[in-house]
Design a protein around this motif. Structure first.
Motif, PDB file in Angstrom:
ATOM      1  N   ALA A  61       0.463  -0.907   0.112  1.00  0.00           N
ATOM      2  CA  ALA A  61      -0.157  -0.420   0.378  1.00  0.00           C
ATOM      3  C   ALA A  61       0.750   1.005  -0.165  1.00  0.00           C
ATOM      4  CB  ALA A  61      -1.057  -0.028   1.546  1.00  0.00           C
ATOM      5  N   SER A  62       2.191   1.086  -0.776  1.00  0.00           N
ATOM      6  CA  SER A  62       3.178   2.194  -0.393  1.00  0.00           C
ATOM      7  C   SER A  62       3.369   2.844  -1.558  1.00  0.00           C
ATOM      8  CB  SER A  62       4.087   2.001   0.861  1.00  0.00           C
ATOM      9  OG  SER A  62       5.060   1.357   0.349  1.00  0.00           O
ATOM     10  N   LEU A  63       4.637   3.542  -2.244  1.00  0.00           N
ATOM     11  CA  LEU A  63       4.868   3.279  -3.242  1.00  0.00           C
ATOM     12  C   LEU A  63       6.405   4.152  -2.908  1.00  0.00           C
ATOM     13  CD1 LEU A  63       5.148   3.716  -6.285  1.00  0.00           C
ATOM     14  CD2 LEU A  63       3.640   5.984  -6.846  1.00  0.00           C
ATOM     15  N   GLU A  64       7.369   3.700  -3.375  1.00  0.00           N
ATOM     16  CA  GLU A  64       8.751   4.703  -3.543  1.00  0.00           C
ATOM     17  C   GLU A  64       9.416   5.151  -4.688  1.00  0.00           C
ATOM     18  OE1 GLU A  64      12.102   4.092   0.040  1.00  0.00           O
ATOM     19  OE2 GLU A  64      10.549   2.649   0.289  1.00  0.00           O
ATOM     20  N   GLY A 240      -1.667  18.246  -3.209  1.00  0.00           N
ATOM     21  CA  GLY A 240      -1.060  18.116  -0.968  1.00  0.00           C
ATOM     22  C   GLY A 240      -0.771  17.144  -0.483  1.00  0.00           C
ATOM     23  N   ASP A 241      -1.243  16.057  -0.795  1.00  0.00           N
ATOM     24  CA  ASP A 241      -0.162  14.996  -0.031  1.00  0.00           C
ATOM     25  C   ASP A 241       0.478  14.573   0.659  1.00  0.00           C
ATOM     26  OD1 ASP A 241      -2.738  13.538  -0.825  1.00  0.00           O
ATOM     27  OD2 ASP A 241      -2.376  12.485  -2.829  1.00  0.00           O
ATOM     28  N   LYS A 242       1.036  14.068   1.421  1.00  0.00           N
ATOM     29  CA  LYS A 242       2.148  14.251   2.046  1.00  0.00           C
ATOM     30  C   LYS A 242       3.195  12.609   1.129  1.00  0.00           C
ATOM     31  CE  LYS A 242       1.112  17.670   4.680  1.00  0.00           C
ATOM     32  NZ  LYS A 242       2.113  19.205   4.413  1.00  0.00           N
ATOM     33  N   ALA A 243       4.294  13.098   1.259  1.00  0.00           N
ATOM     34  CA  ALA A 243       4.704  12.450   1.140  1.00  0.00           C
ATOM     35  C   ALA A 243       6.883  12.024   2.243  1.00  0.00           C
ATOM     36  CB  ALA A 243       5.780  12.342   0.014  1.00  0.00           C
ATOM     37  N   GLU A 244       7.553  10.793   2.409  1.00  0.00           N
ATOM     38  CA  GLU A 244       8.620  11.216   2.947  1.00  0.00           C
ATOM     39  C   GLU A 244       9.536  11.068   2.685  1.00  0.00           C
ATOM     40  OE1 GLU A 244       7.898   6.983   6.299  1.00  0.00           O
ATOM     41  OE2 GLU A 244       6.507   8.572   7.219  1.00  0.00           O
ATOM     42  N   LEU A 245      10.120  11.864   2.961  1.00  0.00           N
ATOM     43  CA  LEU A 245      11.669  11.788   2.227  1.00  0.00           C
ATOM     44  C   LEU A 245      13.071  11.603   3.075  1.00  0.00           C
ATOM     45  CD1 LEU A 245      12.853  14.476  -0.116  1.00  0.00           C
ATOM     46  CD2 LEU A 245      14.472  14.353   1.705  1.00  0.00           C
ATOM     47  N   TYR A 291      20.270  13.243  -4.261  1.00  0.00           N
ATOM     48  CA  TYR A 291      19.719  12.206  -4.908  1.00  0.00           C
ATOM     49  C   TYR A 291      18.763  12.688  -3.241  1.00  0.00           C
ATOM     50  CZ  TYR A 291      17.595   7.304  -4.636  1.00  0.00           C
ATOM     51  OH  TYR A 291      17.096   6.233  -4.599  1.00  0.00           O
ATOM     52  N   ALA A 292      17.869  11.424  -3.562  1.00  0.00           N
ATOM     53  CA  ALA A 292      16.303  11.553  -2.329  1.00  0.00           C
ATOM     54  C   ALA A 292      15.538  10.448  -2.654  1.00  0.00           C
ATOM     55  CB  ALA A 292      15.755  12.523  -2.055  1.00  0.00           C
ATOM     56  N   SER A 293      14.988   9.658  -1.662  1.00  0.00           N
ATOM     57  CA  SER A 293      13.932   9.059  -1.904  1.00  0.00           C
ATOM     58  C   SER A 293      12.432   8.952  -1.262  1.00  0.00           C
ATOM     59  CB  SER A 293      14.578   7.017  -1.529  1.00  0.00           C
ATOM     60  OG  SER A 293      13.319   6.163  -1.382  1.00  0.00           O
ATOM     61  N   ILE A 294      11.461   8.740  -2.414  1.00  0.00           N
ATOM     62  CA  ILE A 294      10.409   9.477  -2.053  1.00  0.00           C
ATOM     63  C   ILE A 294       9.445   8.308  -1.676  1.00  0.00           C
ATOM     64  CG2 ILE A 294       8.442  10.934  -2.888  1.00  0.00           C
ATOM     65  CD1 ILE A 294       9.848  12.526  -1.809  1.00  0.00           C
ATOM     66  N   HIS A 295       8.754   8.674  -0.188  1.00  0.00           N
ATOM     67  CA  HIS A 295       7.871   7.138   0.105  1.00  0.00           C
ATOM     68  C   HIS A 295       6.464   8.176  -0.189  1.00  0.00           C
ATOM     69  CE1 HIS A 295       6.829   3.553   1.990  1.00  0.00           C
ATOM     70  NE2 HIS A 295       5.900   4.198   2.767  1.00  0.00           N
ATOM     71  N   PHE A 296       5.674   6.939  -1.353  1.00  0.00           N
ATOM     72  CA  PHE A 296       4.001   7.850  -0.631  1.00  0.00           C
ATOM     73  C   PHE A 296       3.240   6.336   0.052  1.00  0.00           C
ATOM     74  CE2 PHE A 296       5.259  10.173  -4.193  1.00  0.00           C
ATOM     75  CZ  PHE A 296       5.164  11.165  -4.095  1.00  0.00           C
ATOM     76  N   ASP A 297       2.372   7.485   1.276  1.00  0.00           N
ATOM     77  CA  ASP A 297       1.226   5.778   0.627  1.00  0.00           C
ATOM     78  C   ASP A 297       0.087   6.239   0.798  1.00  0.00           C
ATOM     79  OD1 ASP A 297       2.643   4.617   3.301  1.00  0.00           O
ATOM     80  OD2 ASP A 297       2.385   6.652   4.584  1.00  0.00           O
ATOM     81  N   ALA A 298       0.616   5.825  -0.307  1.00  0.00           N
ATOM     82  CA  ALA A 298      -0.725   5.779  -1.361  1.00  0.00           C
ATOM     83  C   ALA A 298      -1.696   4.215  -2.264  1.00  0.00           C
ATOM     84  CB  ALA A 298      -0.304   6.056  -2.910  1.00  0.00           C
ATOM     85  N   PRO A 299      -2.529   4.106  -1.778  1.00  0.00           N
ATOM     86  CA  PRO A 299      -3.369   2.714  -2.130  1.00  0.00           C
ATOM     87  C   PRO A 299      -3.030   2.217  -3.509  1.00  0.00           C
ATOM     88  CG  PRO A 299      -4.410   4.569  -2.352  1.00  0.00           C
ATOM     89  CD  PRO A 299      -3.419   5.059  -1.162  1.00  0.00           C
ATOM     90  N   LEU A 300      -2.029   1.631  -3.754  1.00  0.00           N
ATOM     91  CA  LEU A 300      -2.589   0.932  -5.524  1.00  0.00           C
ATOM     92  C   LEU A 300      -2.991  -0.406  -5.802  1.00  0.00           C
ATOM     93  CD1 LEU A 300       1.230  -0.687  -4.557  1.00  0.00           C
ATOM     94  CD2 LEU A 300       0.689   1.417  -5.514  1.00  0.00           C
TER      95      LEU A 300
END
Length: 383
Positions: A61-64, A240-245, A291-300
């Motif tokens: 349920a996440s996207l990185e 407006g969605d939040k993500a972890e970097l 370089y960075a890594s983005i983690h979205f808590d987005a349903p697939l």
């Protein structure tokens, strides 16, 4: 004639020779039979033993995704005038304020151009004064009918021409004076000097090409983060969605980024949409250009299927997997990989829930090859 004793001595020797001959014949027969058996075994095809797994349901349920960090604003400072660098006041890493002087340029050629332009303006103004008095005098003579209208009009036209010349000379003086203001390089906004590509005494040329900038000022108090989101996941991302970097130089630490805008178009070459996020950088812990890594808590999508990475086959037919068909015969299917989850791969197309994927396909396997299925691995399970 040999004696009886001689004949009795030759008899054991003959028997020994006969025994050796019989042993050699027997050894040859046994060796031939063994070779024939080996040839028969080699000619018998070996059916490989494989492990089979049912296609799993992707429950992630996440996207990185990988991303790049850019400053909120970045201004390369170029020279607008030619000369020599007189001095510079700030070095890389130094904070600057809007309007602060970064460096000064000496412009001897431009200084002489200004003196020349002012001299030409003075000459033009003198000619204008003379033309004005002449035209006024001829207008008086015209009133007394001492000169013709043609001659009076010529003097008036000469006055107008001299006035235009003065205007042109004044504009030239203003242009050179405007260029002289660019001898002082200033910061366009509050930020940090991220590049200095000049030094005292260096020859400065007018430029605007990449690499010819003298300074680079970057606003890093807030950063832009750019990430390419695959087309299958774009519907799950909104403004407006939040993500972890996270970044490699800060292991174990995450930063909160906010989706600011979406390009609203899919790049034809990458099959992804560019998404821009913003992140606060008050403590200067994040570095622009990194370089960075983005983690979205987005349903697939719920229909996403997954297989183990070991099941992939790469050949001239593309990316394929081997599935178990009728009577334990292999069926190769071409697939499209959606994304890599590390211990599993999401499959966008090519297989369905009813397929049984061979987890360890042998080298050179082709459609129609027979395989033996390991009984312990035939049970349906989640990948």
């Amino acid at each position: 004639m040999p004696s009886n004793t001689q004949r009795m001595g030759r008899k054991p020797l003959a028997l020994g020779l006969i025994a050796i001959a019989v042993a050699l014949v027997a050894a040859g027969v046994v060796s031939r039979r063994s070779q024939a058996s080996q040839v028969k075994e080699a000619s018998t095809p070996v059916v490989p033993l494989v492990s089979v797994l049912a296609v799993g349901q992707s429950n992630s349920a996440s996207l990185e995704l990988p991303a790049r960090i850019e400053p909120w604003a970045r201004a390369p400072i170029y020279a607008r005038v030619s000369g020599y660098l007189k001095n510079w006041n700030v070095d890389i890493g130094a904070p600057v304020k809007s309007g602060q002087t970064l460096a000064d340029i000496e412009t001897p050629d431009l200084d002489q151009q200004l003196l020349q332009a002012k001299a030409e303006l003075a000459t033009a103004r003198s000619n204008l004064t003379l033309a004005a008095s002449t035209a006024k005098r001829w207008q008086g003579l015209l009133a007394a009918d001492a000169v013709s209208h043609q001659e009076a009009d010529e003097k008036a036209g000469d006055l107008a021409a001299k006035q235009s010349a003065v205007n042109a000379m004044q504009a030239n003086v203003d242009r050179v004076q405007a260029l002289q203001r660019y001898t002082r390089l200033v910061a366009p906004f509050d930020g940090v000097i991220t590049a200095r590509n000049t030094d005292v005494g260096a020859l400065i040329n007018v430029g605007g090409a990449v690499g010819s900038e003298l300074f680079v000022v970057s606003d890093i108090s807030r950063l832009r983060v750019y990430v390419n989101v695959p087309q299958r996941q774009v519907a799950a991302i909104k403004v407006g969605d939040k993500a972890e970097l996270s970044v490699p130089e800060r292991p174990g630490k995450t930063f909160t980024a906010t989706v600011q805008s979406l390009s609203q178009a899919i790049n034809a070459s990458s099959g992804a949409m560019l998404v821009q996020l913003t992140v606060q950088n008050d403590n200067r812990e994040l570095l622009p250009g990194g370089y960075a890594s983005i983690h979205f808590d987005a349903p697939l999508a719920s229909s996403a299927l997954s297989i183990p990475p070991s099941a992939l086959i790469f050949n001239k037919g593309g990316t394929q997997v081997a599935t178990l068909g009728k009577d334990n015969h292999v069926v190769l299917k071409q697939i499209t990989v959606g994304r890599d989850l590390g211990n599993a791969l999401e499959v966008a197309s090519g297989i369905d829930h009813n397929d049984q994927v061979i987890a360890n396909p042998p080298d050179g396997v082709a459609t129609g090859d027979a395989v033996r299925v390991a009984a312990a691995n035939t049970a349906k399970g989640k990948l």
